[in-house]
Design a protein around this motif. Sequence first.
Motif, PDB file in Angstrom:
ATOM      1  N   GLU A 113       0.579  -1.248   0.058  1.00 36.00           N
ATOM      2  CA  GLU A 113      -0.055  -0.025  -0.009  1.00 36.00           C
ATOM      3  C   GLU A 113       0.783   1.071  -0.044  1.00 36.00           C
ATOM      4  OE1 GLU A 113      -3.881   1.069   2.476  1.00 36.00           O
ATOM      5  OE2 GLU A 113      -1.907   1.130   3.484  1.00 36.00           O
ATOM      6  N   GLU A 114       1.824   1.098   0.954  1.00 33.93           N
ATOM      7  CA  GLU A 114       2.763   2.475   0.937  1.00 33.93           C
ATOM      8  C   GLU A 114       3.550   2.955  -0.410  1.00 33.93           C
ATOM      9  OE1 GLU A 114       5.442   2.031   4.152  1.00 33.93           O
ATOM     10  OE2 GLU A 114       4.225   2.590   5.708  1.00 33.93           O
ATOM     11  N   LYS A 115       4.150   1.780  -1.137  1.00 33.70           N
ATOM     12  CA  LYS A 115       4.602   1.889  -2.369  1.00 33.70           C
ATOM     13  C   LYS A 115       3.858   2.281  -3.506  1.00 33.70           C
ATOM     14  CE  LYS A 115       7.999   2.049  -5.061  1.00 33.70           C
ATOM     15  NZ  LYS A 115       9.190   3.170  -4.730  1.00 33.70           N
ATOM     16  N   VAL A 116       2.551   1.626  -3.572  1.00 35.26           N
ATOM     17  CA  VAL A 116       1.522   2.089  -4.609  1.00 35.26           C
ATOM     18  C   VAL A 116       1.303   3.523  -4.455  1.00 35.26           C
ATOM     19  CG1 VAL A 116      -0.583   1.618  -5.563  1.00 35.26           C
ATOM     20  CG2 VAL A 116       0.757  -0.095  -5.074  1.00 35.26           C
ATOM     21  N   GLY A 117       1.263   3.975  -3.018  1.00 29.76           N
ATOM     22  CA  GLY A 117       0.892   5.275  -2.894  1.00 29.76           C
ATOM     23  C   GLY A 117       1.924   6.369  -3.220  1.00 29.76           C
ATOM     24  N   GLU A 118       3.117   5.924  -3.294  1.00 26.82           N
ATOM     25  CA  GLU A 118       4.191   6.871  -3.749  1.00 26.82           C
ATOM     26  C   GLU A 118       3.847   6.731  -5.415  1.00 26.82           C
ATOM     27  OE1 GLU A 118       7.779   5.169  -2.527  1.00 26.82           O
ATOM     28  OE2 GLU A 118       7.273   5.310  -0.456  1.00 26.82           O
ATOM     29  N   MET A 119       3.532   5.601  -5.896  1.00 23.50           N
ATOM     30  CA  MET A 119       3.468   5.676  -7.355  1.00 23.50           C
ATOM     31  C   MET A 119       2.614   6.475  -8.133  1.00 23.50           C
ATOM     32  SD  MET A 119       4.790   1.607  -7.635  1.00 23.50           S
ATOM     33  CE  MET A 119       4.751   1.385  -9.169  1.00 23.50           C
ATOM     34  N   GLN A 120       1.272   6.662  -7.211  1.00 20.91           N
ATOM     35  CA  GLN A 120       0.159   7.088  -8.081  1.00 20.91           C
ATOM     36  C   GLN A 120      -0.718   7.498  -6.817  1.00 20.91           C
ATOM     37  OE1 GLN A 120      -1.629   3.671 -10.056  1.00 20.91           O
ATOM     38  NE2 GLN A 120      -2.848   3.075  -8.503  1.00 20.91           N
ATOM     39  N   SER A 121      -1.689   8.443  -7.047  1.00 21.15           N
ATOM     40  CA  SER A 121      -2.580   8.804  -6.340  1.00 21.15           C
ATOM     41  C   SER A 121      -3.623   8.014  -5.638  1.00 21.15           C
ATOM     42  CB  SER A 121      -3.133  10.392  -6.592  1.00 21.15           C
ATOM     43  OG  SER A 121      -3.815  10.027  -8.029  1.00 21.15           O
ATOM     44  N   THR A 122      -4.132   7.351  -6.495  1.00 18.54           N
ATOM     45  CA  THR A 122      -5.239   6.402  -6.003  1.00 18.54           C
ATOM     46  C   THR A 122      -4.920   5.154  -5.531  1.00 18.54           C
ATOM     47  OG1 THR A 122      -5.268   5.441  -8.683  1.00 18.54           O
ATOM     48  CG2 THR A 122      -6.848   7.295  -7.869  1.00 18.54           C
ATOM     49  N   PRO A 123      -5.440   4.373  -4.613  1.00 22.62           N
ATOM     50  CA  PRO A 123      -5.174   3.078  -4.183  1.00 22.62           C
ATOM     51  C   PRO A 123      -5.534   2.151  -4.866  1.00 22.62           C
ATOM     52  CG  PRO A 123      -7.173   3.785  -3.125  1.00 22.62           C
ATOM     53  CD  PRO A 123      -6.694   4.868  -4.026  1.00 22.62           C
ATOM     54  N   LEU A 124      -4.882   0.882  -4.811  1.00 23.44           N
ATOM     55  CA  LEU A 124      -5.404  -0.498  -5.499  1.00 23.44           C
ATOM     56  C   LEU A 124      -6.854  -0.634  -5.310  1.00 23.44           C
ATOM     57  CD1 LEU A 124      -2.259  -2.873  -4.540  1.00 23.44           C
ATOM     58  CD2 LEU A 124      -2.670  -1.791  -6.671  1.00 23.44           C
ATOM     59  N   ASP A 125      -7.366  -1.148  -6.560  1.00 26.27           N
ATOM     60  CA  ASP A 125      -8.993  -1.516  -6.433  1.00 26.27           C
ATOM     61  C   ASP A 125      -8.963  -2.965  -5.790  1.00 26.27           C
ATOM     62  OD1 ASP A 125     -10.382   0.580  -8.027  1.00 26.27           O
ATOM     63  OD2 ASP A 125      -8.658   0.317  -9.418  1.00 26.27           O
ATOM     64  N   ALA A 126      -7.975  -3.527  -6.341  1.00 27.03           N
ATOM     65  CA  ALA A 126      -7.932  -5.220  -5.362  1.00 27.03           C
ATOM     66  C   ALA A 126      -6.536  -5.501  -5.274  1.00 27.03           C
ATOM     67  CB  ALA A 126      -8.760  -6.021  -6.608  1.00 27.03           C
ATOM     68  N   VAL A 127      -6.234  -6.521  -4.502  1.00 22.40           N
ATOM     69  CA  VAL A 127      -5.097  -7.302  -4.193  1.00 22.40           C
ATOM     70  C   VAL A 127      -5.524  -8.729  -4.138  1.00 22.40           C
ATOM     71  CG1 VAL A 127      -3.201  -7.900  -2.735  1.00 22.40           C
ATOM     72  CG2 VAL A 127      -3.957  -5.486  -2.902  1.00 22.40           C
ATOM     73  N   ILE A 128      -4.561  -9.621  -4.802  1.00 15.06           N
ATOM     74  CA  ILE A 128      -4.673 -11.285  -4.912  1.00 15.06           C
ATOM     75  C   ILE A 128      -3.788 -11.811  -4.510  1.00 15.06           C
ATOM     76  CG2 ILE A 128      -4.416 -11.134  -7.350  1.00 15.06           C
ATOM     77  CD1 ILE A 128      -6.711 -13.418  -7.554  1.00 15.06           C
ATOM     78  N   THR A 129      -3.671 -12.828  -3.599  1.00 12.61           N
ATOM     79  CA  THR A 129      -2.345 -13.360  -3.159  1.00 12.61           C
ATOM     80  C   THR A 129      -2.701 -14.962  -3.446  1.00 12.61           C
ATOM     81  OG1 THR A 129      -3.353 -14.132  -0.964  1.00 12.61           O
ATOM     82  CG2 THR A 129      -2.735 -11.852  -1.324  1.00 12.61           C
ATOM     83  N   PRO A 130      -1.920 -15.857  -3.544  1.00 17.48           N
ATOM     84  CA  PRO A 130      -2.096 -17.199  -3.247  1.00 17.48           C
ATOM     85  C   PRO A 130      -2.963 -17.681  -1.985  1.00 17.48           C
ATOM     86  CG  PRO A 130       0.083 -16.783  -3.763  1.00 17.48           C
ATOM     87  CD  PRO A 130      -0.486 -15.352  -3.213  1.00 17.48           C
TER      88      PRO A 130
END
Length: 357
Positions: free
Chosen positions: A189-206
């Motif tokens: 979350e922190e890194k994506v926040g540095e890359m763009q102004s909007t949060p991830l819509d979804a996260v998918i994990t194994p």
Amino acid sequence: MADVSLCLPLTRESVQSAYDFIRANVHKTPVLTSRTLNGIASTQQATSPDCAKPSIRLFFKCENYQKIGAFKARGAFHALLRLFHHLGEDEVRRRGVVTHSSGNHAQALAFAAHTYNVPAHIVMPSISTASKIAGTKSHGANVVFSGSTSEEREAVVAQVIRDTGAILVPPYDHPDIILGQGTAALEFEEKVGEMQSTPLDAVITPLGGGGLLSGTATYFAPTSTRVFGAEPSFQGADDGRRGLEAGKRVESIKTLTIADGLRTPVGLIPWTVISDREKVAGLYSVSEDQIKEAMKLVLERMKVVIEPSAAVPLAVVLFNEEFRKLVEREAGEKGWDIGVIFSGGNTTVEAIAKLFS
């Protein structure tokens, strides 16, 4: 293991506390993007003319670059440091620790124990990947072999505890493990926040035992980011998905899916999170061929080496029509920013060659 009653609650704030505990012991792994894979994910065609055509932008959290090559280092260090906190370092060193794992948690606990001069006994299935066995032994752990099912592993663990008095550090079924694994989501979350102004819509994990998925869901639960799980379907390895359909946890599975890190049933504590639709929005499964195709795309297009288990979430994004239709329906023309956690990269050239021979 630390008494569950003494553990922090499964909350976003507790994940932050776990991160404060372990941040000096783990890598802050990178987040990568791929315009090529965005295009493939957004245009991947099925044979049916009404197949989904969602707009997808992918972000990859590369835990394959984590210490010991997988996210498991996070949970292992957190669990060990909490044991020090509750029992004292001298007592933990006197007794040692024990766990069972097909490879990544095995290496993670062996490494964490070696870092703090704690004896470690690791029960591994005899069919574990050779590189994972070698990696575990390289950290000075005592490796004991078992059968491949969770019941067979746990029986050997019980014998080791009787013989040595070692303290069990479960691979996934404990709050300290779950909160430690959730720290990958915090960094994501922190890194994506540095890359763009909007949060991830979804996260998918194994999804195997459920530590990573439940930790990720715990962290993102109060936010707008939806969390999904991905499983292999081979020989009933999709026990999480089947459990949700049946309304109860599947207690045992026996599968030899190529995603060897996902051959275990969902744990009791992870299940309490994963079965909560307010925290995990859905579970989806893919075939062995789809896992291999996703793994091949990552290797050839991104020049990144991941193990089969880590490729399962991307395979869902690319090939699971139910998931793709959900994205198309929910996202519309705007599309979704989807975070994929590459859980590990512990494989070998020989294993990759065998997969694709």
